[in-house]
Design a protein around this motif. Structure first.
Motif, PDB file in Angstrom:
ATOM      1  N   THR A  46      63.887  -0.279  30.066  1.00 19.15           N
ATOM      2  CA  THR A  46      64.002  -1.428  30.975  1.00 19.15           C
ATOM      3  C   THR A  46      63.936  -1.021  32.442  1.00 19.15           C
ATOM      4  OG1 THR A  46      66.391  -1.211  30.944  1.00 19.15           O
ATOM      5  CG2 THR A  46      65.400  -2.750  29.378  1.00 19.15           C
ATOM      6  N   ARG A  47      64.015  -2.058  33.291  1.00 20.19           N
ATOM      7  CA  ARG A  47      64.041  -1.923  34.747  1.00 20.19           C
ATOM      8  C   ARG A  47      62.793  -1.228  35.301  1.00 20.19           C
ATOM      9  NH1 ARG A  47      69.253   0.123  34.154  1.00 20.19           N
ATOM     10  NH2 ARG A  47      69.050   1.638  35.841  1.00 20.19           N
ATOM     11  N   VAL A  48      61.664  -1.574  34.735  1.00 23.53           N
ATOM     12  CA  VAL A  48      60.375  -1.213  35.323  1.00 23.53           C
ATOM     13  C   VAL A  48      59.557  -2.497  35.375  1.00 23.53           C
ATOM     14  CG1 VAL A  48      60.379   1.161  34.491  1.00 23.53           C
ATOM     15  CG2 VAL A  48      59.376  -0.639  33.089  1.00 23.53           C
ATOM     16  N   GLU A  49      58.501  -2.478  36.149  1.00 26.25           N
ATOM     17  CA  GLU A  49      57.653  -3.656  36.263  1.00 26.25           C
ATOM     18  C   GLU A  49      56.558  -3.590  35.209  1.00 26.25           C
ATOM     19  OE1 GLU A  49      57.851  -6.164  38.359  1.00 26.25           O
ATOM     20  OE2 GLU A  49      59.429  -5.459  39.682  1.00 26.25           O
ATOM     21  N   GLY A  50      56.479  -4.591  34.341  1.00 25.74           N
ATOM     22  CA  GLY A  50      55.407  -4.648  33.364  1.00 25.74           C
ATOM     23  C   GLY A  50      55.849  -4.170  31.995  1.00 25.74           C
ATOM     24  N   PHE A  56      55.517  -1.267  31.408  1.00 27.05           N
ATOM     25  CA  PHE A  56      55.784  -0.173  30.548  1.00 27.05           C
ATOM     26  C   PHE A  56      57.043  -0.485  29.861  1.00 27.05           C
ATOM     27  CE2 PHE A  56      57.816   3.425  30.531  1.00 27.05           C
ATOM     28  CZ  PHE A  56      57.136   4.487  31.010  1.00 27.05           C
ATOM     29  N   LEU A  57      58.943  -1.155  28.676  1.00 30.78           N
ATOM     30  CA  LEU A  57      58.612   0.076  28.031  1.00 30.78           C
ATOM     31  C   LEU A  57      59.461   0.195  26.764  1.00 30.78           C
ATOM     32  CD1 LEU A  57      57.674   2.128  30.929  1.00 30.78           C
ATOM     33  CD2 LEU A  57      57.809   3.351  28.879  1.00 30.78           C
ATOM     34  N   LEU A  70      67.337  -1.250  40.422  1.00 34.01           N
ATOM     35  CA  LEU A  70      66.641  -0.539  39.353  1.00 34.01           C
ATOM     36  C   LEU A  70      67.102   0.908  39.205  1.00 34.01           C
ATOM     37  CD1 LEU A  70      63.025  -1.959  39.921  1.00 34.01           C
ATOM     38  CD2 LEU A  70      64.917  -2.935  38.652  1.00 34.01           C
TER      39      LEU A  70
END
Lengths: 234, 434
Positions: B16-20, B426-427, B117
């Motif tokens: 988690t805590r990524v874009e996409g 990503f994830l 993040l």
């Protein structure tokens, strides 16, 4: 005399496809009146964190869809109720113990197979259905996370309403103007009623924006509006 | 208790805590890391194809849609590449406003990443929400800084998300002096808040993870490079930005819908982003940023990606300091856009997006329509480096439980602030042990 700020209406979405619904309804409300509410358009939920500046109420309008539970995680279905998950028409959850205003509102169910009708669920924070979606995304901050963060920071107004417009089977053409305005009118009725209550509670000096518009009975069809805060639905 | 890594198959479903959206696949055979794949399954967004045949005036608005966090990076690089194609240079006051606009994006993007993040990782917390419970004043301070970045973007771009005011040749409308002047007191607060944030971050224990990176960023003789410069590498390479494609190439890997970048001819990985920028151009940062870096005793060159959080905070100081200077010196103007001579040609540009170097190339027809577009975002450039880092991390921590490994992989990846939506433009994590 200082005046209480207007409540804030935020359409969440984008300019693309069914995701435009939040923006379209918010824009309708902006055209309708700005006497008692200010309108903003958010592309991402974290935009909200910039705007929660002492507002007495927050109304959010967002497109929603049913999401299959992920078998690996068993995470709950975002914005879906048990009744919806079973495929029935309408909203089946009327209340949740200990949670205020958890009743759901169905603006209109599908009438026949040839016409698509939107369904709208109204939820009040903290609603377990929204809270349940907290861990169901890999994106950085979803709406529930933003609301929970704002709650932790003491930034949330006492009244937070989320109107989720279900777009699962929406046609590519999206909602018609008629349905945008129907949903908008319904929200306007709710907001005005709430503002009236606030005005009465403060002896007529609490709300900004001058005299309140009377409720417009034509905007609320009792046969379609089957629930209100705490009353459950048909 | 250590575990035997030879006979287990591990699946950790969500990073988690990524874009996409994407996933991470790790294959371990005995004590050997067999494969590490950033599996990016977010569908290709085909922006380059979408631009073909469209008028040049559409490019800034369309490329802004690549990312809701860093639209300015895409817009700015696009308009500057098109200006190069039309052999146009914007006057100094327009250029200054563009730097100011980019400062707003750095502030907005960096403060979001630092506070919501990455910082939770340093306390083994699961989210910014938990961090807000523990450090409410720090998070409030961070979010107020972010708000100022957005306010600046709104003042210059018409709106904070997907701004609409940047044009090939300048801006569609210049801001009124009063619109920018009202931000000055807020930016004065922002600079002090950013300095305090650096002190807070510097007080936190950061993991040790030194690696021999090739840092790549743009560098400019007169300023901390943001909107133009030569492309330089910490190994001594320096090239004109127009030669970028002769030194860097994008390749397709089977497990990713995003292209990955490598250096030519070595095929080696490289690192872009705030840490790369400061490593190559620390002396050109604004004085308050240099001063606070000295005060906290931050050493460069720094080869520890976990110090990316310090680098981001230092760049926020820079952005507030330079932004304040530009706000104070703005006197308005009469010419918002340079007259263009639309002609057939090719234009290239590089700028520094919050996450690192970004490159655009456009081939334009005589009528101004786009014939070819090439867009290389920072996350594509960092992907191979992330995979290389993960290999090292896994080798060092193989004896730990899969749960611990998964968490540490996530933390390492977040150092890069990857934006998968941009790069597929990503994830979930799966570890297979044989």
């Amino acid at each position: 005399m200082s005046r209480t700020p207007n409540s804030l209406v935020v359409g969440i979405g984008s300019s693309h496809g069914a995701d435009t619904i939040g923006w379209q309804v918010a824009r309708w409300l902006e055209r309708e009146s700005t006497a008692h509410w200010d309108v903003k358009l958010a592309l991402v939920p974290s935009d909200l964190l910039d705007w929660l500046d002492g507002r007495p109420a927050l109304t959010l309008i967002d497109a929603a869809r049913l999401v299959e539970s992920e078998p690996q995680t068993g995470l709950p279905v975002t914005f879906a109720t048990e009744a919806e998950a079973r495929g029935s028409v309408g909203i089946g959850v009327a209340e949740h113990d200990g949670v205020r205003n958890a009743a759901a509102v169905e603006v209109r169910a599908e009438r026949d197979s040839s016409t698509w009708w939107p369904r709208v669920t109204r939820m009040s924070w903290p609603d377990p259905r929204v809270v349940a979606s907290l861990s169901s995304t890999v994106h950085d901050l979803n709406l529930a996370q933003v609301l929970q963060l704002a709650d932790r920071l003491g930034w949330l107004p006492p009244r937070v309403e989320l109107w989720a417009v279900h777009v699962d089977s929406a046609p590519e053409s999206g909602l018609t103007d008629e349905w945008i305005s129907r949903i908008g009118r319904q929200i306007a009725v709710e907001l005005r009623a709430w503002a009236e209550e606030q005005l009465a509670a403060t002896g007529g000096s609490g709300a900004a924006g001058g005299p309140l518009m009377p409720r417009d009975p034509t905007t609320c069809d009792p046969s379609e509006y089957t629930g209100s805060a705490g009353q459950g639905n048909a | 208790m250590s575990v035997n890594p030879s006979d287990r198959s591990i699946r950790v479903p969500i990073l988690t805590r990524v874009e996409g959206e994407g996933s991470l696949l790790v294959k371990l055979r005995g004590r050997t890391v067999q494969d590490v794949q950033l599996v990016i399954f977010e569908p290709p967004r085909l922006f380059e194809s979408l631009l073909r045949g469209r008028p040049y005036t559409d490019v800034a608005d369309i490329t802004a849609r690549i990312c809701g966090i860093c639209p300015i990076a895409y817009q700015m690089t696009a308009v500057q590449a098109l200006e190069a194609a039309f052999q146009t240079r914007v006057p100094g006051e327009i250029r200054a406003l563009r730097r100011l606009m980019y400062c707003g994006e750095w502030i907005e993007s960096h403060t979001l990443h630092v506070h919501l993040l990455q910082a939770p990782d340093l306390f083994d917390l699961n989210s910014g929400i938990e961090l807000a419970e523990r450090f409410p004043d720090v998070v409030k301070r961070g979010l107020r800084q972010k708000k100022l970045g957005n306010a600046l973007l709104e003042a210059l771009g018409g709106r904070a998300i997907h701004p609409v005011n940047l044009a090939v040749g300048g801006f569609y409308r210049l801001p009124k002096v009063s619109e920018l002047a009202k931000l000055i007191p807020e930016f004065e607060w922002g600079l002090e808040a950013a300095l305090e944030t650096v002190r807070w971050v510097a007080s936190l224990p950061l993991p040790e993870f030194d690696r021999p990176y090739d840092y790549v960023a743009i560098q400019h003789p007169d300023e901390y490079a943001i909107i133009e410069g030569d492309v330089v590498c910490s190994d001594g390479m320096r090239i004109n930005h127009a030669d970028y494609e002769a030194h860097f190439e994008e390749i397709q890997v089977p497990h990713s819908t995003a292209l990955q970048s490598r250096r030519i001819p070595s095929g080696s990985t490289y690192f872009v982003g705030p840490l790369a920028r400061i490593n190559v151009s620390r002396d050109q940062m604004a004085e308050p940023a240099r001063r606070i870096a000295d005060e906290i005793g931050w050493q460069t060159p720094c080869y520890n990606p976990f110090h990316g959080i310090v680098a981001r905070c230092l760049e926020v100081v820079h952005a507030f300091a330079e932004g304040l200077e530009l706000l104070r010196s703005y006197r308005g103007g009469t010419l918002s856009r340079q007259k263009l001579q639309v002609r057939a040609g090719t234009g290239r540009a590089v700028t520094e997006a919050p996450r690192g170097l970004i490159y655009h190339r456009y081939e334009v027809a005589e009528d101004g329509s786009i014939q070819l577009a090439k867009i290389v975002p920072p996350t594509s450039q960092n992907q191979a480096q992330i995979e290389a880092d993960l290999r090292v991390l896994l080798e060092r921590r193989m004896d730990e439980s899969d749960q611990v490994i998964a968490v540490e992989c996530e933390k390492l990846i977040r150092n890069y602030d990857p934006c998968i939506s941009c790069s597929t433009h990503f994830l979930k994590l799966r570890i297979e042990r044989e």
